[in-house]
Design a protein around this motif. Structure first.
Motif, PDB file in Angstrom:
ATOM      1  N   PHE A   1      34.114  21.263 -39.621  1.00 53.94           N
ATOM      2  CA  PHE A   1      33.790  19.996 -40.282  1.00 53.94           C
ATOM      3  C   PHE A   1      34.499  18.819 -39.606  1.00 53.94           C
ATOM      4  O   PHE A   1      33.946  17.727 -39.491  1.00 53.94           O
ATOM      5  CB  PHE A   1      34.161  20.054 -41.763  1.00 53.94           C
ATOM      6  N   GLN A   2      35.737  19.075 -39.170  1.00 52.34           N
ATOM      7  CA  GLN A   2      36.489  17.990 -38.538  1.00 52.34           C
ATOM      8  C   GLN A   2      35.811  17.570 -37.229  1.00 52.34           C
ATOM      9  O   GLN A   2      35.756  16.390 -36.904  1.00 52.34           O
ATOM     10  CB  GLN A   2      37.940  18.436 -38.301  1.00 52.34           C
ATOM     11  N   ILE A   3      35.294  18.553 -36.485  1.00 54.93           N
ATOM     12  CA  ILE A   3      34.603  18.225 -35.238  1.00 54.93           C
ATOM     13  C   ILE A   3      33.348  17.408 -35.532  1.00 54.93           C
ATOM     14  O   ILE A   3      33.047  16.423 -34.865  1.00 54.93           O
ATOM     15  CB  ILE A   3      34.243  19.518 -34.467  1.00 54.93           C
ATOM     16  N   GLU A   4      32.643  17.794 -36.601  1.00 53.05           N
ATOM     17  CA  GLU A   4      31.401  17.115 -36.946  1.00 53.05           C
ATOM     18  C   GLU A   4      31.643  15.731 -37.544  1.00 53.05           C
ATOM     19  O   GLU A   4      30.865  14.807 -37.303  1.00 53.05           O
ATOM     20  CB  GLU A   4      30.598  17.971 -37.930  1.00 53.05           C
ATOM     21  N   ARG A   5      32.668  15.634 -38.377  1.00 45.31           N
ATOM     22  CA  ARG A   5      32.939  14.363 -39.055  1.00 45.31           C
ATOM     23  C   ARG A   5      34.441  14.118 -39.036  1.00 45.31           C
ATOM     24  O   ARG A   5      35.187  14.820 -39.712  1.00 45.31           O
ATOM     25  CB  ARG A   5      32.489  14.416 -40.525  1.00 45.31           C
ATOM     26  N   SER A   6      34.861  13.133 -38.283  1.00 49.83           N
ATOM     27  CA  SER A   6      36.297  12.916 -38.147  1.00 49.83           C
ATOM     28  C   SER A   6      36.911  12.426 -39.464  1.00 49.83           C
ATOM     29  O   SER A   6      38.107  12.486 -39.660  1.00 49.83           O
ATOM     30  CB  SER A   6      36.571  11.895 -37.044  1.00 49.83           C
ATOM     31  N   ARG A   7      36.062  11.969 -40.376  1.00 49.22           N
ATOM     32  CA  ARG A   7      36.553  11.534 -41.682  1.00 49.22           C
ATOM     33  C   ARG A   7      37.036  12.715 -42.519  1.00 49.22           C
ATOM     34  O   ARG A   7      37.720  12.539 -43.510  1.00 49.22           O
ATOM     35  CB  ARG A   7      35.407  10.849 -42.439  1.00 49.22           C
ATOM     36  N   PHE A   8      36.623  13.912 -42.133  1.00 45.60           N
ATOM     37  CA  PHE A   8      36.897  15.070 -42.991  1.00 45.60           C
ATOM     38  C   PHE A   8      38.381  15.211 -43.295  1.00 45.60           C
ATOM     39  O   PHE A   8      38.784  15.448 -44.419  1.00 45.60           O
ATOM     40  CB  PHE A   8      36.355  16.352 -42.345  1.00 45.60           C
ATOM     41  N   LEU A   9      39.221  15.102 -42.284  1.00 44.12           N
ATOM     42  CA  LEU A   9      40.656  15.293 -42.506  1.00 44.12           C
ATOM     43  C   LEU A   9      41.375  13.991 -42.841  1.00 44.12           C
ATOM     44  O   LEU A   9      42.588  13.891 -42.691  1.00 44.12           O
ATOM     45  CB  LEU A   9      41.300  15.954 -41.285  1.00 44.12           C
ATOM     46  N   SER A  10      40.647  12.997 -43.309  1.00 46.98           N
ATOM     47  CA  SER A  10      41.320  11.759 -43.727  1.00 46.98           C
ATOM     48  C   SER A  10      42.043  11.995 -45.047  1.00 46.98           C
ATOM     49  O   SER A  10      41.719  12.919 -45.793  1.00 46.98           O
ATOM     50  CB  SER A  10      40.292  10.644 -43.892  1.00 46.98           C
TER      51      SER A  10
ATOM     52  N   TRP B   1      52.985  14.400 -48.819  1.00 43.44           N
ATOM     53  CA  TRP B   1      52.891  13.324 -47.831  1.00 43.44           C
ATOM     54  C   TRP B   1      51.469  12.768 -47.784  1.00 43.44           C
ATOM     55  O   TRP B   1      51.258  11.557 -47.853  1.00 43.44           O
ATOM     56  CB  TRP B   1      53.286  13.885 -46.456  1.00 43.44           C
ATOM     57  N   ILE B   2      50.506  13.666 -47.688  1.00 42.28           N
ATOM     58  CA  ILE B   2      49.106  13.234 -47.615  1.00 42.28           C
ATOM     59  C   ILE B   2      48.711  12.491 -48.888  1.00 42.28           C
ATOM     60  O   ILE B   2      48.101  11.430 -48.845  1.00 42.28           O
ATOM     61  CB  ILE B   2      48.179  14.453 -47.395  1.00 42.28           C
ATOM     62  N   CYS B   3      49.105  13.082 -50.038  1.00 42.48           N
ATOM     63  CA  CYS B   3      48.708  12.487 -51.316  1.00 42.48           C
ATOM     64  C   CYS B   3      49.381  11.136 -51.526  1.00 42.48           C
ATOM     65  O   CYS B   3      48.834  10.259 -52.194  1.00 42.48           O
ATOM     66  CB  CYS B   3      49.060  13.414 -52.480  1.00 42.48           C
ATOM     67  N   ASN B   4      50.589  10.973 -50.976  1.00 42.93           N
ATOM     68  CA  ASN B   4      51.333   9.739 -51.220  1.00 42.93           C
ATOM     69  C   ASN B   4      50.953   8.607 -50.277  1.00 42.93           C
ATOM     70  O   ASN B   4      51.381   7.473 -50.460  1.00 42.93           O
ATOM     71  CB  ASN B   4      52.846   9.999 -51.128  1.00 42.93           C
TER      72      ASN B   4
ATOM     73  N   ILE C   1      35.181  27.160 -51.192  1.00 44.12           N
ATOM     74  CA  ILE C   1      33.926  26.651 -51.754  1.00 44.12           C
ATOM     75  C   ILE C   1      33.925  25.125 -51.782  1.00 44.12           C
ATOM     76  O   ILE C   1      32.956  24.474 -51.376  1.00 44.12           O
ATOM     77  CB  ILE C   1      33.700  27.224 -53.165  1.00 44.12           C
ATOM     78  N   ALA C   2      35.052  24.554 -52.232  1.00 39.56           N
ATOM     79  CA  ALA C   2      35.117  23.093 -52.313  1.00 39.56           C
ATOM     80  C   ALA C   2      35.026  22.479 -50.921  1.00 39.56           C
ATOM     81  O   ALA C   2      34.408  21.427 -50.736  1.00 39.56           O
ATOM     82  CB  ALA C   2      36.414  22.671 -52.998  1.00 39.56           C
ATOM     83  N   THR C   3      35.627  23.145 -49.930  1.00 41.39           N
ATOM     84  CA  THR C   3      35.577  22.623 -48.564  1.00 41.39           C
ATOM     85  C   THR C   3      34.143  22.594 -48.051  1.00 41.39           C
ATOM     86  O   THR C   3      33.699  21.614 -47.447  1.00 41.39           O
ATOM     87  CB  THR C   3      36.445  23.496 -47.633  1.00 41.39           C
TER      88      THR C   3
END
Lengths: 297, 443
Positions: B74-83, B270-273, B401-403
């Motif tokens: 998914f990250q390769i397809e959409r760089s927004r995925f790991l935002s 860290w990500i959540c904050n 599943i959520a991913t």
């Protein structure tokens, strides 16, 4: 002491009955108990005239049997002879219709499996009743878990399990935290036996312990049975496999159509005579004479 | 019952002279691998673990690996995925799958299934929403408790039917699926006839379960407390085992685990904050409430299954019900309690779902939702045959599943593809499970 007097009182009478009924073909279990060299005080369990009917079917008909401590008693007989019913009576699953049970010479009624367990009767059924997905410790303590503050207390359970297996010289099991499903047949049998004796069992009943086992596993289980007896526990083994039976049993008890037709020291029997008694309820005249003479010694 | 007893000819046994070889004569497990000396070193543990994995006892490794692969795709397809925004979004979306998976695991461990959990949970959530809504306006705590209790009662009743009357769980809970769907529609339409079959979540607190965030400091403090508890529990447990003369992992291994969990926790907070607001100038940051709630639930239910007699008996019944019965376990009580807990947990799952969407509706597809719960458990590694599974499986499977959902949403794939791809992942999980366990005695 009560046991002696009761046994003595009932013995001649029953001996007479059986002798007149089948013209000396039956061997008196009580007499053989002494011929075996086991003093009467070593008789842990004594059954007198146990009968059990299921509707019109007579499953057990006046069975007399003495089971001494520290000995292996083989209970043999053809399908339908009443072996399973007899052990279920001892294990408290069936209540006999007639007859008396003496435990260490004291009259007892074994009405429930719980009752039997309290006396010190442990039964290892053919299907072993193990949970393959649980480890050895969990299986050995299933239903008997130790707890601390309401939570499972694994450390003492693991130690006790280790100790019990060691006391049975079960060394082939390397980790007692492996699931029982990953064990071999003989090791599973060992776990079932260890579970049975952990609660200070005095009598261990084993139903077909070597069925479904290969040669080396069978040898391992037979050794285990012998060690049980050597530690002073009375063992009753039910088996179809006469080779196994003759290799470990100290005493034989042969059932035929619900009656105990022959019992005595294993040395009085050979495979041929045992099969004949199992299938016909007695011995042909020629052999019977020899057998009778041996038994009388 | 004379038929079951000895003197009948019904009893058929194999002739004794035939040596039966139904069970493998030799243990399939190399015992050396499992036996470690009490003072085994870090390296010895790692080696033993690697050998176990190679032998098929890979545990959660396949699903973790699968999750990483999916994320990379998914990250390769959409760089927004790991935002930051999308990752937090994903955590919020996965919560309902995870919790419903946990609900289902209680029943799956017994070797049974509960198809009604989607709707029985929805009925509990509806009760909560109605109680928190005017004119009743019950406080959010009481409303949630009432909702959970409602689903618990449903689970209890169905469990009683299944256990006491010996009815097949599939049929009873299939009936439950239909019945509670009907009940849900009836109760919501009765309550708010003019709202088109929905009730808004009126309590800000309930709405914030998924949509609210902890303050930045609270996130770090909660993490620190959790990690300290985890470290203390791990070390004391090892120490107690070693004091008893039993095998315990070396301190270095335990510390390595604590460090790994700590790193994961720090990254999460860290990500959540970070400010994940989609618009410049806006500020959205902090750990969503639902994250610690789900983690606490996973820990609590894991503890229940692993450390209590009830948990042990659930596994025992799933492994061999007859053996459990003979061991004196009250099989009825354990089964009914498992269905009850499944009901409570399902209510929690649907409350989370309704909190995310902001309302209770008759549109909820409880039939599909419950199957996602089953899928989450199975993808994570729980067996449908009973006796094998852990709560962590629901966590991992729910994340998978959520991913997929989230990623395919980003790729703008329509629901037809979403369904088909989810199905393929489920199938892949079962295949990986079957292949990795081939040759193992435990099935």
């Amino acid at each position: 002491m009560t046991a002696d007097s009761t046994a003595a009182a009932s013995q001649p009478q029953e001996g007479n009955v059986s002798r007149s009924a089948s013209a000396g073909r039956e061997t008196n279990p009580g007499k053989d108990g002494q011929a075996d060299g086991a003093p009467a005080s070593d008789i842990l369990l004594s059954l007198h005239g146990i009968s059990k009917h299921f509707g019109p079917v007579i499953a057990l008909d006046g069975v007399d049997l003495d089971v001494p401590s520290g000995r292996i008693t083989a209970l043999i007989g053809d399908n339908g002879a009443g072996k399973s019913t007899l052990i279920k009576v001892i294990a408290g699953i069936h209540e006999p219709d007639r007859g008396e049970i003496y435990w260490n010479g004291k009259r007892v009624d074994i009405r429930t499996p719980h009752h039997a367990t309290e006396l010190g009767v442990a039964t290892v059924y053919q299907d072993l009743a193990l949970c393959d997905n649980l480890d050895i410790v969990a299986n050995m303590f299933l239903g008997l878990e130790q707890r601390r503050h309401g939570l499972l207390d694994e450390t003492p359970m693991e130690l006790k399990a280790k100790e019990t297996l060691a006391s049975l010289s079960v060394t082939s099991v390397r980790s007692i935290r492996q699931p029982v499903g990953s064990l071999s047949g003989g090791q599973r049998q060992s776990v079932a036996v260890a579970r049975a004796v952990m609660g200070d069992a005095k009598l261990v009943i084993m139903d077909e312990p070597t069925a479904a086992l290969g040669v080396s596993q069978t040898a391992m289980v037979l050794e285990l049975i012998q060690r049980l007896a050597a530690s002073g526990i009375a063992v009753i083994v039910i088996s179809h496999n006469l080779i196994d039976v003759f290799s470990v049993a100290d005493r034989m008890a042969i059932l035929y159509l619900g009656r105990l037709v022959s019992a005595g020291p294993a040395s009085d029997y050979d495979r041929q005579s045992a099969v004949e008694i199992m299938t016909t309820g007695g011995l042909s005249e020629r052999e019977n004479g020899a057998h009778g003479a041996e038994a009388a010694v | 019952m004379a038929a079951t007893n000895e003197p009948t000819i019904g009893e058929v046994k194999a002739p004794p002279e035939i040596e039966q070889e139904t069970r493998a004569d030799e243990a399939p497990v190399d015992p050396e691998l499992l036996a470690l000396p009490p003072d085994a070193s870090f390296n010895e543990y790692i080696t033993a673990w690697l050998k176990r994995v190679r032998r098929g006892e890979s545990g959660v490794l396949p699903v973790v690996g699968g999750l990483i692969v999916i994320v990379i795709i998914f990250q390769i397809e959409r760089s927004r995925f790991l935002s930051d925004l999308n990752l937090v979004n994903l955590l919020q979306q996965s919560a309902e799958f995870i919790v419903l998976g946990m609900a289902e695991i209680f029943v799956l461990l017994l070797g049974e299934i509960d198809l009604s959990l989607g709707y029985s949970g929805a009925v509990g959530a509806a009760v909560m929403a109605i109680l928190a809504y005017p004119p009743i306006n019950l406080s959010w705590e009481l409303a949630i408790i009432a909702g959970l209790a409602t689903s618990a009662a449903i689970g209890f009743a169905q469990g009683q039917l299944i256990s006491r009357m010996r009815l097949p769980p599939f049929v009873v809970t299939l009936g439950g699926l239909l019945f509670w769907e009907g009940f849900l529609i009836w109760v919501i339409n009765n309550q708010s006839p003019s709202n088109g079959g929905s009730i808004r979540i009126n309590s800000a607190t309930i709405y914030n379960i998924v949509n609210g965030n902890l303050s930045l400091a609270a996130g770090w403090i909660l993490l620190a407390v959790g990690l300290v508890l985890f470290a203390v529990a791990s070390v004391t447990r090892d120490r107690r085992r070693r004091a008893g003369g039993l095998v315990a992992p070396p301190l270095s291994l335990t510390l390595a685990k604590v460090v790994a969990v700590s790193i994961a926790g720090v990254v999460l907070v860290w990500i959540c904050n970070a400010n994940r607001a989609a618009f410049v100038g806006a500020s959205v940051k902090g750990v969503p409430w639902v994250v610690p709630i789900v983690i606490a639930l996973v820990v609590a239910w894991t503890f229940l299954l692993a450390r209590t007699r009830f948990g042990r008996y659930v596994y025992a019944i799933g492994g061999n019900r007859e053996a459990a019965r003979r061991a004196g376990i009250n099989v009825h009580r354990v089964r009914v309690f498992a269905y009850t807990l499944a009901g409570v947990t399902a209510a929690a799952a649907i409350i989370i779902l309704d909190s995310r969407t902001g309302g209770v509706t008759t549109d909820i597809d409880g039939g599909q939702t419950v199957l996602y719960g089953v899928a989450a458990a199975v993808i994570g590694g729980t067996s449908l045959l009973g006796g094998r599974g852990k709560m962590i499986h629901a966590l991992l499977g729910g994340l998978v599943i959520a991913t997929i959902y989230n990623g395919m949403g980003l790729l703008s794939l329509s629901t037809d593809f979403q369904y088909m791809i989810t199905a393929l992942v489920l199938l892949a999980a079962v295949i990986v499970d079957a292949v990795s366990r081939r040759g193992q005695a435990v099935t």
